[in-house]
Scaffold this motif. Structure first.
Motif, short mmCIF file in Angstrom:
data_model
loop_
_atom_site.label_atom_id
_atom_site.label_comp_id
_atom_site.label_asym_id
_atom_site.label_seq_id
_atom_site.Cartn_x
_atom_site.Cartn_y
_atom_site.Cartn_z
N VAL A 12 0.83 -1.20 0.00
CA VAL A 12 0.00 0.00 0.00
C VAL A 12 0.87 1.26 0.00
O VAL A 12 0.56 2.23 -0.70
CB VAL A 12 -0.96 -0.01 1.21
N GLU A 37 0.50 3.99 -2.90
CA GLU A 37 0.19 5.40 -2.65
C GLU A 37 1.29 6.29 -3.21
O GLU A 37 1.03 7.38 -3.72
CB GLU A 37 -0.05 5.63 -1.16
N ARG A 38 2.53 5.81 -3.13
CA ARG A 38 3.64 6.57 -3.70
C ARG A 38 3.43 6.77 -5.20
O ARG A 38 3.82 7.79 -5.76
CB ARG A 38 4.95 5.81 -3.44
N GLY A 78 0.56 7.00 -6.57
CA GLY A 78 -0.66 7.77 -6.81
C GLY A 78 -1.96 6.97 -6.85
O GLY A 78 -2.99 7.49 -7.26
N PHE A 79 -1.90 5.69 -6.43
CA PHE A 79 -3.15 4.91 -6.38
C PHE A 79 -3.85 5.15 -5.05
O PHE A 79 -3.20 5.27 -4.02
CB PHE A 79 -2.88 3.41 -6.53
N MET A 80 -5.16 5.21 -5.11
CA MET A 80 -5.93 5.35 -3.88
C MET A 80 -6.05 3.98 -3.23
O MET A 80 -6.20 2.98 -3.91
CB MET A 80 -7.35 5.83 -4.21
N HIS A 81 -6.04 3.97 -1.91
CA HIS A 81 -6.28 2.72 -1.21
C HIS A 81 -7.36 2.93 -0.17
O HIS A 81 -7.21 3.74 0.72
CB HIS A 81 -5.01 2.20 -0.53
N ASN A 82 -8.45 2.22 -0.29
CA ASN A 82 -9.47 2.35 0.76
C ASN A 82 -10.03 0.99 1.13
O ASN A 82 -11.22 0.79 1.23
CB ASN A 82 -10.59 3.31 0.34
N SER A 83 -9.10 0.04 1.29
CA SER A 83 -9.51 -1.31 1.68
C SER A 83 -8.60 -1.79 2.80
O SER A 83 -7.71 -2.57 2.57
CB SER A 83 -9.42 -2.26 0.49
#
Ligand code: ZN
Ligand code: ZN
Length: 104
Positions: free
Chosen positions: A59, A63-64, A66-71
């Motif tokens: 993760v 995020e580095r 630029g992907f969103m993580h919401n899990s």
């Protein structure tokens, strides 16, 4: 379906997101029969005892980039079998099947 267990920076986008997704899937499977995850663990494709730390490392790299993580991953209530992934084999397999991984 496997964890690569190599430095997340070395994974291409597809394999980075893929490994992350597969950890969620394998953890979810352990909440049910667990058969599928356990069989992959025996074959040396998964390290369930490291799901959480590996997930969090992936993760950070996602995020580095630029992907969103919401899990968020919650494994505190599951019994995690011990597995052992051979990282040398991972590197060899990735080289064979992916031109993008390990270039970085
Ligand atoms: Zn996640
Ligand atoms: Zn790749």
């Amino acid at each position: 379906m496997r964890m690569w267990m190599i430095e997340p920076e070395l994974l291409c986008r597809q394999h980075l997101l893929g490994e992350h997704f597969e950890i969620h899937k394998a953890a979810g499977n352990l909440r049910h029969s667990g058969k599928w995850t356990k069989s992959l663990t025996r074959k040396g494709f998964l390290e369930p005892q490291n799901f959480l730390s590996r997930h969090n490392k992936l993760v950070i790299e996602m995020e580095r980039r630029g992907f969103m993580h919401n899990s968020p991953l919650n494994v505190s209530d599951i019994d995690l079998p011990d597995g052992n992934v051979n990282t040398e084999m991972s590197v060899r397999d990735l080289r064979k099947r992916c031109g993008e991984c390990l270039k970085r």
